[in-house]
Scaffold this active site. Sequence first.
Site, PDB file in Angstrom:
ATOM      1  N   CYS A 115       0.841  -1.201   0.000  1.00 18.26           N
ATOM      2  CA  CYS A 115       0.000   0.000   0.000  1.00 18.26           C
ATOM      3  C   CYS A 115       0.872   1.245   0.000  1.00 18.26           C
ATOM      4  CB  CYS A 115      -0.930  -0.012   1.212  1.00 18.26           C
ATOM      5  SG  CYS A 115      -2.050   1.410   1.278  1.00 18.26           S
ATOM      6  N   CYS A 138      -0.475   4.119   2.122  1.00 16.10           N
ATOM      7  CA  CYS A 138      -0.355   3.873   3.562  1.00 16.10           C
ATOM      8  C   CYS A 138       1.068   4.148   4.059  1.00 16.10           C
ATOM      9  CB  CYS A 138      -0.715   2.430   3.898  1.00 16.10           C
ATOM     10  SG  CYS A 138      -2.337   1.892   3.359  1.00 16.10           S
ATOM     11  N   ASP A 139       2.054   3.680   3.307  1.00 12.68           N
ATOM     12  CA  ASP A 139       3.429   3.626   3.817  1.00 12.68           C
ATOM     13  C   ASP A 139       4.427   4.489   3.064  1.00 12.68           C
ATOM     14  OD1 ASP A 139       2.564   1.719   5.673  1.00 12.68           O
ATOM     15  OD2 ASP A 139       2.848   0.088   4.257  1.00 12.68           O
TER      16      ASP A 139
END
Length: 304
Positions: free
Chosen positions: A132, A135-136
Amino acid sequence: MRDLVILGSGPAGCTAALYAARAGFSPLVLEGMQPGGQLTQTTDVENFPGFEQAVNGYELVLSMRRQAERFGAQFEMDECTGADFSCNVKRLETVVAGVLEARAVIVATGASARWLGLESEKALLGHGVSGCATCDGAFFRGQAVAVVGGGDTACEDALFLAKLCSKVILIHRRNALRASKVMADRVLASPKIEPIWNSEIAEILDPAQGHVQAVRLRDTHSGTLRDLPVNAVFIAIGHQPNTAFLRGALPLTPQGYIITSGVKTSAPGVFAAGDVQDPAYKQAVIAAGSGAMAALEAERYLLQ
C-alpha cells in the site's frame, strides 16, 4: 438463530460489530482467514484519525476489537466457506461451527494483496516491503523506492510516490506497461520515475539487516542478475477480494468484488463493507466508515 453475523474482523468488521453491539444486537463476528485483516501486517499507521503519533497496525485493530467486545460483540475463530442468502433466514457454512443461521449478515472479509511469493518478501513485510503506497509511502520521503507491476495500480502508486520520494524505480516483467494509455503516459513523462523493463525481483535484500537495502533483479530474457539499491519495495500486482465462498450467493464483479448499492447487496438483509466491495481506496478509515454504514443499515433492516 442469530440476529446478525459479521464475516471478517478487520476495520470494517470491527466497526460494524461496535455499532451493532451498541444497538443491542450482540453480533457474532467470524474472524476469518486473516484475523484483523491487512492492517495487522502494517507496522506504523500514521493516517488513522485520532492518533497523533503513529500506532502499530496490529494494536490498532486489536483496540477496535476490544472496544466492540466491551459492548457485547462475540468474536470466534471461524471461517465461512459457503452461503445461502435466498431466504429470509441466511445460512452460513463454516469450518468450525458447521451451519449458522442469521436474520442479517454483514460481509467484511476484505481483500488479500497479491505477493511475489518470496521468503525475503515475507520476512521484510512491514519493514520496507508494502502492498500500500498511500499507507506507507510517507515513511520513505526523500528516498529511493521500487514499485513492482505494470498495470494501473502500479502506475498510480509510482505517481503517488514520485511526489514524496527522490526516485521511483518501476519494475515490470514485460517491455511495455499494461496500464491505460493516459496513466502510462503520465508515468513515462515523470522525471522521477525510471522504468526497468523485462525484469523481475529474484530477491529482496536484506532480511538479515531487518530492512530493505536493495532488490536483486533477474532479466526475464537473459536470466542475468543485478542488485539495485532501494529503501523500500511496493508490490502493486493487484488485490484479490476474499469472496470465493460467495460465488453463486451474491453477484460479483469480474474481479470478484461484491456488487453493492452503498453497502446493500442484492440480497435483502445482506450488507458488505470494506475492501470486499471497494476496489478503489483500500484505506482502513474508509473500511471502518463503511462498516459503520453497514451496521446502521442492518439495524434498520432488523427493526422492520
